[in-house]
Design a protein around this motif. Structure first.
Motif, PDB file in Angstrom:
ATOM      1  N   GLY A  99      24.966  65.297  98.019  1.00 35.19           N
ATOM      2  CA  GLY A  99      25.541  66.548  98.507  1.00 35.19           C
ATOM      3  C   GLY A  99      25.350  67.689  97.532  1.00 35.19           C
ATOM      4  N   LEU A 100      25.511  67.409  96.250  1.00 40.66           N
ATOM      5  CA  LEU A 100      25.300  68.441  95.231  1.00 40.66           C
ATOM      6  C   LEU A 100      23.871  68.947  95.244  1.00 40.66           C
ATOM      7  CD1 LEU A 100      27.307  67.095  92.152  1.00 40.66           C
ATOM      8  CD2 LEU A 100      27.679  69.272  93.343  1.00 40.66           C
ATOM      9  N   PHE A 101      22.938  68.022  95.399  1.00 41.44           N
ATOM     10  CA  PHE A 101      21.532  68.438  95.451  1.00 41.44           C
ATOM     11  C   PHE A 101      21.279  69.329  96.660  1.00 41.44           C
ATOM     12  CE2 PHE A 101      17.212  67.927  97.026  1.00 41.44           C
ATOM     13  CZ  PHE A 101      16.487  68.318  95.913  1.00 41.44           C
ATOM     14  N   LEU A 102      21.811  68.948  97.812  1.00 39.43           N
ATOM     15  CA  LEU A 102      21.621  69.752  99.019  1.00 39.43           C
ATOM     16  C   LEU A 102      22.223  71.145  98.848  1.00 39.43           C
ATOM     17  CD1 LEU A 102      22.433  67.066 101.748  1.00 39.43           C
ATOM     18  CD2 LEU A 102      20.174  67.970 101.152  1.00 39.43           C
ATOM     19  N   PHE A 103      23.405  71.192  98.247  1.00 40.06           N
ATOM     20  CA  PHE A 103      24.087  72.467  98.051  1.00 40.06           C
ATOM     21  C   PHE A 103      23.313  73.359  97.075  1.00 40.06           C
ATOM     22  CE2 PHE A 103      27.515  74.956  95.850  1.00 40.06           C
ATOM     23  CZ  PHE A 103      27.789  75.801  96.915  1.00 40.06           C
ATOM     24  N   ILE A 104      22.859  72.768  95.975  1.00 38.93           N
ATOM     25  CA  ILE A 104      22.116  73.531  94.980  1.00 38.93           C
ATOM     26  C   ILE A 104      20.783  74.018  95.536  1.00 38.93           C
ATOM     27  CG2 ILE A 104      20.915  73.347  92.749  1.00 38.93           C
ATOM     28  CD1 ILE A 104      23.125  71.418  91.865  1.00 38.93           C
ATOM     29  N   SER A 105      20.196  73.240  96.456  1.00 39.30           N
ATOM     30  CA  SER A 105      18.892  73.611  97.016  1.00 39.30           C
ATOM     31  C   SER A 105      18.991  74.680  98.106  1.00 39.30           C
ATOM     32  CB  SER A 105      18.185  72.369  97.572  1.00 39.30           C
ATOM     33  OG  SER A 105      18.939  71.786  98.619  1.00 39.30           O
ATOM     34  N   GLY A 106      20.199  75.184  98.365  1.00 36.48           N
ATOM     35  CA  GLY A 106      20.328  76.333  99.250  1.00 36.48           C
ATOM     36  C   GLY A 106      21.002  76.093 100.583  1.00 36.48           C
ATOM     37  N   HIS A 107      21.465  74.869 100.844  1.00 39.84           N
ATOM     38  CA  HIS A 107      22.149  74.602 102.105  1.00 39.84           C
ATOM     39  C   HIS A 107      23.590  75.111 102.056  1.00 39.84           C
ATOM     40  CE1 HIS A 107      19.019  72.146 103.999  1.00 39.84           C
ATOM     41  NE2 HIS A 107      18.783  71.651 102.793  1.00 39.84           N
ATOM     42  N   PHE A 108      24.192  75.207 103.225  1.00 42.64           N
ATOM     43  CA  PHE A 108      25.567  75.696 103.321  1.00 42.64           C
ATOM     44  C   PHE A 108      26.527  74.744 102.623  1.00 42.64           C
ATOM     45  CE2 PHE A 108      23.576  78.016 106.788  1.00 42.64           C
ATOM     46  CZ  PHE A 108      24.175  79.251 106.701  1.00 42.64           C
ATOM     47  N   VAL A 109      27.705  75.266 102.293  1.00 40.19           N
ATOM     48  CA  VAL A 109      28.722  74.452 101.636  1.00 40.19           C
ATOM     49  C   VAL A 109      29.145  73.285 102.523  1.00 40.19           C
ATOM     50  CG1 VAL A 109      30.689  75.763 102.543  1.00 40.19           C
ATOM     51  CG2 VAL A 109      30.897  74.581 100.330  1.00 40.19           C
TER      52      VAL A 109
END
Length: 220
Positions: A99-109
């Motif tokens: 989840g952290l990777f997805l968030f850091i890569s620009g996805h929504f919270v």
């Protein structure tokens, strides 16, 4: 006459008895975190493979079927982690890392929230069977697989924000129309059902592949 044991002798005997008992801790240790990190990396590789497959073979439906494809091919990674670790927190940490990777890569919270809620629920389900029940581990994997829905749920439930995000990244109207071409109520339920079916198949296959590890871990 038989001499009675002195306090010192009793202490030695007690120490020897205690030393023969395994001291297993239910808490995650440094070695456990390293193990989780390895499996999180393997799971991430599976997600990358799923991304490639969904892009090449599902056309305009690629993004919404990505979680289902990932669930289909990642069962071995999940089941092996459960067999090797057998402690609460491992499944949760792996989900949070993704989840952290997805968030850091620009996805929504929402991506990060889903990657916490579903893995925690999956961890609790697996713990209910002491990480020894194949049936509960399979249910756990199904729940965990919904953690990857974070990046796609905004397509249905946060359309305006998603469009604004694409525009901020310089995407033109034609590209945006293509992204939302297949987004409707029907595809939402199809996508969620696909995750369920693929997770069941992937988890079952993972258990079959990990049979030797399961026997060693006492999983029945």
């Amino acid at each position: 006459m038989t001499a009675s044991n002195s306090p010192a002798d009793n202490t030695i005997q007690t120490s020897n008895q205690n030393s023969g008992k395994p001291t297993e801790s239910g808490k995650l240790e440094v070695a456990d975190l390293i193990t989780i990190g390895v499996f999180a990396a393997l799971y991430f590789v599976m997600v990358c493979v799923a991304t490639l497959v969904s892009t090449l073979f599902t056309g305009g439906f690629g993004s919404i079927f990505l979680p289902a494809i990932a669930a289909l091919i990642s069962g071995c990674v999940y089941m092996l982690l459960a067999a090797r670790l057998g402690k609460f927190g491992g499944i949760t940490v792996m989900g949070v890392v993704i989840g952290l990777f997805l968030f850091i890569s620009g996805h929504f919270v929402l991506s990060f929230i889903a990657s916490i809620v579903f893995p925690v629920a999956a961890d609790l389900i697996a713990r209910a069977g002491r990480y020894k029940s194949k049936a509960l581990l399979l249910v756990s994997y199904v729940v965990f697989s919904y953690g990857l829905t974070g990046p796609i749920l905004p397509l249905w439930f946060m359309k305006d924000a998603y469009i604004a995000s694409l525009q901020a990244r310089g995407k033109d109207a034609a590209y945006i129309d293509g992204v939302f071409a297949n987004i409707n109520t029907g595809t939402f339920f199809i996508s969620m059902a696909a995750i369920l079916v693929c997770a069941i198949i992937g988890g079952w296959f993972g258990q079959k592949m990990m049979k030797k590890h399961f026997i060693k871990a006492g999983i029945v």
